[in-house]
Write a protein that holds these residues in place. Sequence first.
Motif, PDB file in Angstrom:
ATOM      1  N   LYS A 157      10.100   4.549  24.161  1.00  9.74           N
ATOM      2  CA  LYS A 157       9.653   4.275  25.527  1.00  9.74           C
ATOM      3  C   LYS A 157       8.224   4.762  25.741  1.00  9.74           C
ATOM      4  O   LYS A 157       7.399   4.073  26.357  1.00  9.74           O
ATOM      5  N   LEU A 158       7.936   5.948  25.223  1.00 11.29           N
ATOM      6  CA  LEU A 158       6.601   6.518  25.366  1.00 11.29           C
ATOM      7  C   LEU A 158       5.552   5.582  24.777  1.00 11.29           C
ATOM      8  O   LEU A 158       4.523   5.317  25.387  1.00 11.29           O
ATOM      9  N   PHE A 159       5.840   5.056  23.581  1.00 11.49           N
ATOM     10  CA  PHE A 159       4.867   4.205  22.905  1.00 11.49           C
ATOM     11  C   PHE A 159       4.783   2.825  23.547  1.00 11.49           C
ATOM     12  O   PHE A 159       3.690   2.306  23.794  1.00 11.49           O
ATOM     13  N   VAL A 160       5.925   2.223  23.837  1.00 12.29           N
ATOM     14  CA  VAL A 160       5.948   0.855  24.351  1.00 12.29           C
ATOM     15  C   VAL A 160       5.315   0.768  25.742  1.00 12.29           C
ATOM     16  O   VAL A 160       4.563  -0.164  26.043  1.00 12.29           O
ATOM     17  N   ASP A 161       5.595   1.737  26.602  1.00 15.04           N
ATOM     18  CA  ASP A 161       5.096   1.694  27.982  1.00 15.04           C
ATOM     19  C   ASP A 161       3.651   2.168  28.111  1.00 15.04           C
ATOM     20  O   ASP A 161       3.026   1.978  29.153  1.00 15.04           O
ATOM     21  N   ALA A 162       3.136   2.794  27.067  1.00 16.70           N
ATOM     22  CA  ALA A 162       1.782   3.355  27.155  1.00 16.70           C
ATOM     23  C   ALA A 162       0.730   2.255  27.215  1.00 16.70           C
ATOM     24  O   ALA A 162       0.940   1.131  26.738  1.00 16.70           O
ATOM     25  N   SER A 163      -0.403   2.584  27.813  1.00 16.72           N
ATOM     26  CA  SER A 163      -1.521   1.646  27.841  1.00 16.72           C
ATOM     27  C   SER A 163      -2.056   1.462  26.423  1.00 16.72           C
ATOM     28  O   SER A 163      -1.756   2.255  25.525  1.00 16.72           O
ATOM     29  N   LYS A 164      -2.854   0.436  26.217  1.00 18.67           N
ATOM     30  CA  LYS A 164      -3.423   0.190  24.892  1.00 18.67           C
ATOM     31  C   LYS A 164      -4.253   1.379  24.422  1.00 18.67           C
ATOM     32  O   LYS A 164      -4.226   1.748  23.242  1.00 18.67           O
ATOM     33  N   ALA A 165      -5.004   1.977  25.349  1.00 19.63           N
ATOM     34  CA  ALA A 165      -5.847   3.125  24.985  1.00 19.63           C
ATOM     35  C   ALA A 165      -5.002   4.300  24.514  1.00 19.63           C
ATOM     36  O   ALA A 165      -5.328   4.974  23.530  1.00 19.63           O
ATOM     37  N   VAL A 166      -3.897   4.541  25.219  1.00 14.54           N
ATOM     38  CA  VAL A 166      -3.007   5.644  24.837  1.00 14.54           C
ATOM     39  C   VAL A 166      -2.320   5.339  23.511  1.00 14.54           C
ATOM     40  O   VAL A 166      -2.202   6.206  22.635  1.00 14.54           O
ATOM     41  N   GLN A 167      -1.868   4.092  23.338  1.00 17.11           N
ATOM     42  CA  GLN A 167      -1.235   3.705  22.074  1.00 17.11           C
ATOM     43  C   GLN A 167      -2.169   3.937  20.891  1.00 17.11           C
ATOM     44  O   GLN A 167      -1.753   4.410  19.829  1.00 17.11           O
ATOM     45  N   LYS A 168      -3.435   3.609  21.066  1.00 17.86           N
ATOM     46  CA  LYS A 168      -4.411   3.784  19.993  1.00 17.86           C
ATOM     47  C   LYS A 168      -4.548   5.259  19.611  1.00 17.86           C
ATOM     48  O   LYS A 168      -4.624   5.607  18.428  1.00 17.86           O
TER      49      LYS A 168
END
Length: 367
Positions: free
Chosen positions: A194-205
Motif C-alpha cells: 500500500k505504501l508503495f502503490v499509493d505513493a506519488s511518483k517522486a516518493v516511489q522513486k
Amino acid sequence: MTLDSNLIDELEQAMSNGDIGRRAKALRLVSDLFALGSGRFSEGHIKLFDQIMLSIVGRVEISARATFSQRLSSFPDAPCGTIRLLAFDEAIEVARPVLSLSGRLVQEDIVSNARKMSQVHLLAIAERAELPREVTDVLLERGDRAVAECAARNAKASFSDFGYASLAERSRDDVDLALSVWARPELPRLILVKLFVDASKAVQKQLEANDAHKTSIVRELVARASTQLLKQTRTESPVYLDASMDVMALHKAGELTQARLADFAERGDFYRTTTAISLLCDLPIELVEQILVRSNTEQLIILAKATDLTWPTTKAILVLGAQSDRTEAGAIERAFVTFTRLQLKTAMAALQFYRMRERAKPLSGAA
C-alpha cells in the motif's frame, strides 16, 4: 533512612517563606538527597520523597522545575506522583525529560498525556525507548507530521493495524516519512504494498533508490494482487460478460476491425478494448489486462505494431491504459517515437514469443 536535620530545617523555612529562590534551593537539596540513596530506598521512603517533592515543585519557577525534571527522569525509582506532575507540566522544557526518558511514567498516564497535551509533548513521547501500540495509536491520531515521523523512526515503537495504515496514508507525498516507514523491517506485507502503490511518483522513486531489492519484491506482489483482482472483477462482472460476448460475435463475423477497436478505446471501454486485443493478438485476456492496467507502453506498442494498428488507434489504447496509472507527462510523445522506430518483423517475433510463453505456463499459474 533518616533525613538530615539541616535539610528538615531548610524545608520548613522554605515552605513557610514566600521566597521562590529558597524553595528552589530546597528542591535541589531534596534532589541531592534522593540521588545519594536512589536504588536503596524502600517504597515507604519513596512515598515520603514524593510528598515532599510534590509540595515544592509546583511552587518554583520553570527553570528550576526543568533542571529538577531532567535530573529526576534518570532515576529508575523516582517518585511516580512527582514524575506524573512533571509530565503534565505545560512548559515543555519541564515535561520533555520525563516524557522522553522516565521509566516511572505508567502507560495510562502516557496515553492520557498524548490525548490532552500539545504537539511538542507528543513529540517528546514519540522519543521514548519503548512505545506500545496503545500509545502510537494516539500519537498518529492526534500528532502532526513531526510526531508521525519521529514515531516511525523509533525502532522500539510498535504499531497496530490502524497505526500502520495511518503511516502509509501520511506517506503518500512525504518522502522523509515514507523512507522512515519503508525502513521498518517488521512492516506488514499489505502495508508495504500500500505504501508503495499509493505513493506519488517522486516518493516511489526515492523508495526504489533506498532499497531496490525491496522495491522489486513489492512490484511482484502488486503484480500478483492485480492479476487476482482483475480475474475476480472480470468473472463477477455482468458488464464484462456482455462486452466479451459482443466482441467475440464481431470477431466471429469478421467485423472486429481496427475502427471498432479504436472506438472502444476512445470511449474508455476497458472490457471491449482488452477483449478485442486479446482476440486480435491470440493472447490470454489476463495478460492483455495486466499490460493495459500497468500501462506497459513497450508491450502495448509491440501488440499494436504486430497487428498492424495505426498510430491514432495505438495512441487511443495507450491513453486508456494511462487512466489506470499515473503516467508521467510526455509518455505518449515518447511512445510515438518508439512506435515509428519499431519494425513490423520485430514486433511479430515478440508477439510470437508472448504466445509461446503463455502456452507454456501451467493452467494453475496462467495469469
